[in-house]
Design a protein around this motif. Structure first.
Motif, PDB file in Angstrom:
ATOM      1  N   THR A 431       0.848  36.809   4.943  1.00 15.32           N
ATOM      2  CA  THR A 431       0.780  35.081   4.629  1.00 15.32           C
ATOM      3  C   THR A 431       1.252  35.256   3.312  1.00 15.32           C
ATOM      4  O   THR A 431       1.373  35.840   2.562  1.00 15.32           O
ATOM      5  CB  THR A 431      -0.966  34.825   4.648  1.00 15.32           C
ATOM      6  OG1 THR A 431      -1.646  35.502   3.425  1.00 15.32           O
ATOM      7  CG2 THR A 431      -1.590  35.131   5.809  1.00 15.32           C
ATOM      8  N   PRO A 432       1.816  33.788   2.962  1.00 13.57           N
ATOM      9  CA  PRO A 432       2.278  33.413   1.771  1.00 13.57           C
ATOM     10  C   PRO A 432       1.787  34.100   0.492  1.00 13.57           C
ATOM     11  O   PRO A 432       2.213  34.622  -0.346  1.00 13.57           O
ATOM     12  CB  PRO A 432       2.797  31.932   1.731  1.00 13.57           C
ATOM     13  CG  PRO A 432       2.557  31.706   3.345  1.00 13.57           C
ATOM     14  CD  PRO A 432       1.661  32.536   3.969  1.00 13.57           C
ATOM     15  N   LEU A 433       0.296  33.788   0.684  1.00 12.14           N
ATOM     16  CA  LEU A 433      -0.569  34.133  -0.526  1.00 12.14           C
ATOM     17  C   LEU A 433      -0.488  35.583  -0.916  1.00 12.14           C
ATOM     18  O   LEU A 433      -0.152  36.254  -1.972  1.00 12.14           O
ATOM     19  CB  LEU A 433      -1.914  33.756  -0.515  1.00 12.14           C
ATOM     20  CG  LEU A 433      -2.996  34.367  -1.563  1.00 12.14           C
ATOM     21  CD1 LEU A 433      -2.696  33.772  -2.790  1.00 12.14           C
ATOM     22  CD2 LEU A 433      -4.222  33.819  -1.122  1.00 12.14           C
ATOM     23  N   VAL A 434      -0.617  36.453   0.226  1.00 11.81           N
ATOM     24  CA  VAL A 434      -0.523  37.861   0.017  1.00 11.81           C
ATOM     25  C   VAL A 434       0.856  38.493  -0.268  1.00 11.81           C
ATOM     26  O   VAL A 434       1.178  39.256  -0.942  1.00 11.81           O
ATOM     27  CB  VAL A 434      -1.153  38.740   1.464  1.00 11.81           C
ATOM     28  CG1 VAL A 434      -1.153  39.939   1.135  1.00 11.81           C
ATOM     29  CG2 VAL A 434      -2.480  38.111   1.698  1.00 11.81           C
ATOM     30  N   ALA A 435       1.835  37.613   0.485  1.00 11.31           N
ATOM     31  CA  ALA A 435       3.108  38.141  -0.006  1.00 11.31           C
ATOM     32  C   ALA A 435       3.632  37.839  -1.252  1.00 11.31           C
ATOM     33  O   ALA A 435       4.421  38.519  -1.922  1.00 11.31           O
ATOM     34  CB  ALA A 435       4.204  37.361   0.936  1.00 11.31           C
ATOM     35  N   LEU A 436       3.146  36.770  -2.022  1.00 13.04           N
ATOM     36  CA  LEU A 436       3.552  36.416  -3.283  1.00 13.04           C
ATOM     37  C   LEU A 436       2.867  37.308  -4.149  1.00 13.04           C
ATOM     38  O   LEU A 436       3.556  37.893  -5.189  1.00 13.04           O
ATOM     39  CB  LEU A 436       3.100  35.075  -3.510  1.00 13.04           C
ATOM     40  CG  LEU A 436       4.006  33.886  -2.943  1.00 13.04           C
ATOM     41  CD1 LEU A 436       3.311  32.663  -3.154  1.00 13.04           C
ATOM     42  CD2 LEU A 436       5.419  33.941  -3.469  1.00 13.04           C
ATOM     43  N   PHE A 510       0.227  28.770  -6.532  1.00 15.60           N
ATOM     44  CA  PHE A 510      -0.682  28.792  -8.061  1.00 15.60           C
ATOM     45  C   PHE A 510      -1.674  30.142  -8.039  1.00 15.60           C
ATOM     46  O   PHE A 510      -1.696  30.779  -8.925  1.00 15.60           O
ATOM     47  CB  PHE A 510      -1.300  27.471  -7.949  1.00 15.60           C
ATOM     48  CG  PHE A 510      -0.452  26.478  -8.428  1.00 15.60           C
ATOM     49  CD1 PHE A 510       0.377  26.306  -9.414  1.00 15.60           C
ATOM     50  CD2 PHE A 510      -0.594  25.109  -7.607  1.00 15.60           C
ATOM     51  CE1 PHE A 510       1.372  25.447  -9.660  1.00 15.60           C
ATOM     52  CE2 PHE A 510       0.102  24.004  -8.100  1.00 15.60           C
ATOM     53  CZ  PHE A 510       1.005  24.180  -8.995  1.00 15.60           C
ATOM     54  N   ALA A 511      -2.314  30.415  -6.643  1.00 12.92           N
ATOM     55  CA  ALA A 511      -3.223  31.360  -6.532  1.00 12.92           C
ATOM     56  C   ALA A 511      -2.690  32.711  -7.053  1.00 12.92           C
ATOM     57  O   ALA A 511      -2.994  33.586  -7.683  1.00 12.92           O
ATOM     58  CB  ALA A 511      -4.013  31.330  -5.269  1.00 12.92           C
ATOM     59  N   ALA A 512      -1.377  33.084  -6.289  1.00 11.80           N
ATOM     60  CA  ALA A 512      -0.306  34.320  -6.580  1.00 11.80           C
ATOM     61  C   ALA A 512      -0.112  34.488  -7.896  1.00 11.80           C
ATOM     62  O   ALA A 512      -0.234  35.590  -8.654  1.00 11.80           O
ATOM     63  CB  ALA A 512       0.830  34.370  -5.509  1.00 11.80           C
ATOM     64  N   VAL A 513       0.471  33.242  -8.559  1.00  8.94           N
ATOM     65  CA  VAL A 513       0.530  33.304  -9.927  1.00  8.94           C
ATOM     66  C   VAL A 513      -0.413  33.829 -10.858  1.00  8.94           C
ATOM     67  O   VAL A 513      -0.282  34.462 -11.800  1.00  8.94           O
ATOM     68  CB  VAL A 513       1.508  31.925 -10.419  1.00  8.94           C
ATOM     69  CG1 VAL A 513       1.640  31.853 -11.842  1.00  8.94           C
ATOM     70  CG2 VAL A 513       2.657  32.077  -9.618  1.00  8.94           C
ATOM     71  N   GLU A 514      -1.769  33.261 -10.265  1.00  9.05           N
ATOM     72  CA  GLU A 514      -2.850  33.674 -11.327  1.00  9.05           C
ATOM     73  C   GLU A 514      -3.207  34.864 -11.178  1.00  9.05           C
ATOM     74  O   GLU A 514      -3.574  35.641 -12.047  1.00  9.05           O
ATOM     75  CB  GLU A 514      -4.139  32.600 -10.898  1.00  9.05           C
ATOM     76  CG  GLU A 514      -5.232  32.675 -11.852  1.00  9.05           C
ATOM     77  CD  GLU A 514      -6.231  31.940 -11.410  1.00  9.05           C
ATOM     78  OE1 GLU A 514      -7.653  31.987 -11.813  1.00  9.05           O
ATOM     79  OE2 GLU A 514      -6.264  30.970 -10.399  1.00  9.05           O
ATOM     80  N   LEU A 515      -3.121  35.492  -9.922  1.00  2.00           N
ATOM     81  CA  LEU A 515      -3.577  37.001  -9.835  1.00  2.00           C
ATOM     82  C   LEU A 515      -2.375  37.901 -10.553  1.00  2.00           C
ATOM     83  O   LEU A 515      -2.846  38.674 -11.057  1.00  2.00           O
ATOM     84  CB  LEU A 515      -3.558  37.115  -8.383  1.00  2.00           C
ATOM     85  CG  LEU A 515      -4.520  36.559  -7.400  1.00  2.00           C
ATOM     86  CD1 LEU A 515      -4.383  37.154  -5.899  1.00  2.00           C
ATOM     87  CD2 LEU A 515      -5.867  37.178  -7.847  1.00  2.00           C
TER      88      LEU A 515
END
Length: 525
Positions: A431-436, A510-515
């Motif tokens: 998914t985009p979130l996991v990929a990022l 935004f979630a990926a950048v925060e992680l």
């Protein structure tokens, strides 16, 4: 050696005692080597069985132990159940655990004893022989000592029959060797593994499991005998020969031989004028005898393994759920047996090895213990699904606890371990979130290359292209359709713009950048 005492405080008087076996080197006990068991089950009656049990209560265990051995040999059902309970104790891992808050030397001594017992290969034999006490209340193994590289090691264990022992009449829980004296001979310190297995509370003479099994054995033995007589008398039709009046004794004898042999030979001859009739046997059946035998065997199974469905099924109440309950009861018995055996091995085997070889020995209050690992491993799938959620809630779970629960050993330094290798194909399907977030974890940017923000921006532009393109294409079509600005305003007011895809992509970005930022802070980048 003068200051060494066993766990009861009995002193070991000399080094020479360790090299001697009490039953071989004591002239008073030589007769035990020539003791042969009787068979009290032959012609056993209720009164005789009661006398055997009364003798055991007064300290004479010979008849009761001979009875137990006889039952195991003659009753296949009892032997199967007892052997099942004994064999269940094998294969359970054990460890030598140092005392609480152990020093470095105490840990080293516990490790030394662990290695000595593992190298000696006597543990399986010891556990199996000690388990003989489950049915007979006690089991005694005589230790054979030897010296190797300056260490006192156990060279072997000799099982001694229970008929060699008696109870001290002045203290009815103390086992002694039979030396033809009233009190008997005390067991030599450091010379025995004396396992007393309590099937029930009370003096040792009444704690044997055979006392609960002997009465059903007696009733079953009588029922089997009666069943055999029933089949012999009524299982075949009655053969009746008739001879005419005035027959001679020779003719009568001829007819009798024909009647007796025709059932086995299925043929024969008789003189003319004589008759041979077959009459139906008396009405009756074997069901009462079989019911009695079945009741006795169920009672024996309950006494030995705590249930019936782990050994036999009646086709009526033998459901899978009930069978699982009975199996859990049997597992509880196994754990109880192992705890009793572990206590005996700690007292009579681990303690002598620690006293004779350990450097940290000070008293009997701080000694290593032998413990069996009877815990069952947790469900790996269930635990792996539960732990991430618990950790995300802030629970601090030690890795050692998880290893213990799953029975997975902790990897030693330099030992190869399992791992997950990333693949390009799997990353394309994320998914985009996991990929990022995976970009940051798997391919961190080099110090002299673009930073993570530039990488995230490039990927965001690429994934937002399609979503923004669909939005602008719709507006472009409206512009081309309108003939004036007023008409265009009306068309735009009625046009619905779908921003769901774009909003989802921005939220994931935004979630990926925060992680990624959290990881940078944790790793000090």
């Amino acid at each position: 050696m003068m200051s060494i005492v066993d766990i009861y405080g009995n002193p070991l008087r000399s080094e020479r005692e360790l090299k001697q076996q009490q039953t071989h080197d004591d002239a008073r006990l030589a007769h035990l080597q020539h003791h042969y068991d009787e068979h009290p089950t032959s012609g056993l009656t209720p009164s005789r069985l009661a006398n055997i049990m009364r003798e055991a209560e007064t300290g004479s265990l010979v008849s009761q132990m001979e009875l137990a051995e006889d039952i195991l040999e003659k009753d296949a059902h009892v032997y199967c159940e007892v052997d099942k309970r004994r064999k269940a104790l094998l294969g359970i891992e054990w460890n030598i655990t140092p005392p609480r808050n152990a020093s470095a030397q105490e840990k080293a001594d516990a490790e030394l004893i662990q290695q000595m017992l593992e190298d000696s290969t006597i543990m399986d034999e010891a556990i199996l022989e000690m388990a003989d006490g489950i049915f007979k209340a006690f089991s005694c193994l005589e230790i054979k000592w030897a010296q190797f590289d300056g260490l006192h090691v156990v060279q072997g264990l000799d099982f001694r029959p229970q008929t060699w022992f008696q109870l001290n009449p002045l203290q009815r829980d103390e086992l002694r060797l039979r030396d033809n004296s009233h009190l008997g001979a005390a067991l030599q310190p450091f010379g025995w593994i004396k396992h007393e297995h309590k099937a029930k509370s009370g003096y040792l003479g009444r704690a044997a499991l055979v006392r609960q099994v002997a009465w059903p054995f007696l009733f079953k033995n009588l029922s089997v005998r009666d069943l055999g007589e029933f089949l012999e008398i009524y299982g075949l039709p009655l053969r009746l020969g008739k001879y005419p009046s005035g027959a001679s004794e020779n003719e009568k004898s001829t007819l009798l031989r024909a009647v007796m042999s025709i059932g086995h030979n299925a043929g024969g001859i008789i003189p003319r004028g004589m008759e041979l009739d077959f009459h139906e046997a008396a009405k009756g059946g074997a069901e009462p005898f079989e019911a009695m035998i079945a009741w006795c065997e169920r009672s024996q199974s309950k006494a030995i393994v705590g249930g019936t469905l782990t050994s036999q099924a009646d086709g009526k109440s033998s459901t899978n759920a009930l069978g699982q309950v009975h199996n859990e009861v049997r597992q509880e018995l196994r754990d109880s047996d192992l705890k009793q055996i572990a206590a005996t091995l700690t007292r009579d085997l681990v303690y002598p090895l620690y006293v004779l070889n350990g450097r940290s020995y000070r008293s009997a209050h701080r000694i290593p213990r032998l413990e069996f690992d009877v815990t069952e491993p947790e469900d790996i799938k269930l635990l792996s699904e539960s732990l991430p959620g618990l950790v995300s809630l802030g629970m601090q779970i030690p890795q050692e606890w998880a290893h213990d629960k799953l029975k997975i050993p902790v990897a030693q330094k330099g030992q190869a371990v399992l791992g997950v290798s990333p693949s390009n194909e799997s990353k394309d399907n994320l998914t985009p979130l996991v990929a990022l977030s995976a970009i940051h974890k798997i391919t961190p940017a080099p110090d002299d290359g673009p930073d993570h923000a530039d990488q995230f921006s490039a990927q965001l532009r690429q994934q937002m292209g399609d979503a923004l393109g669909s939005m602008t294409d719709g507006i472009r079509a409206l512009v081309e359709q309108a003939n004036s600005l007023d008409e265009l305003a009306e068309l735009l007011a009625s046009h619905a713009v779908n921003v769901d895809d774009a909003s989802a992509i921005m939220g994931q970005a935004f979630a990926a950048v925060e992680l990624a930022g959290r990881i940078d802070v944790e790793q000090g980048r």
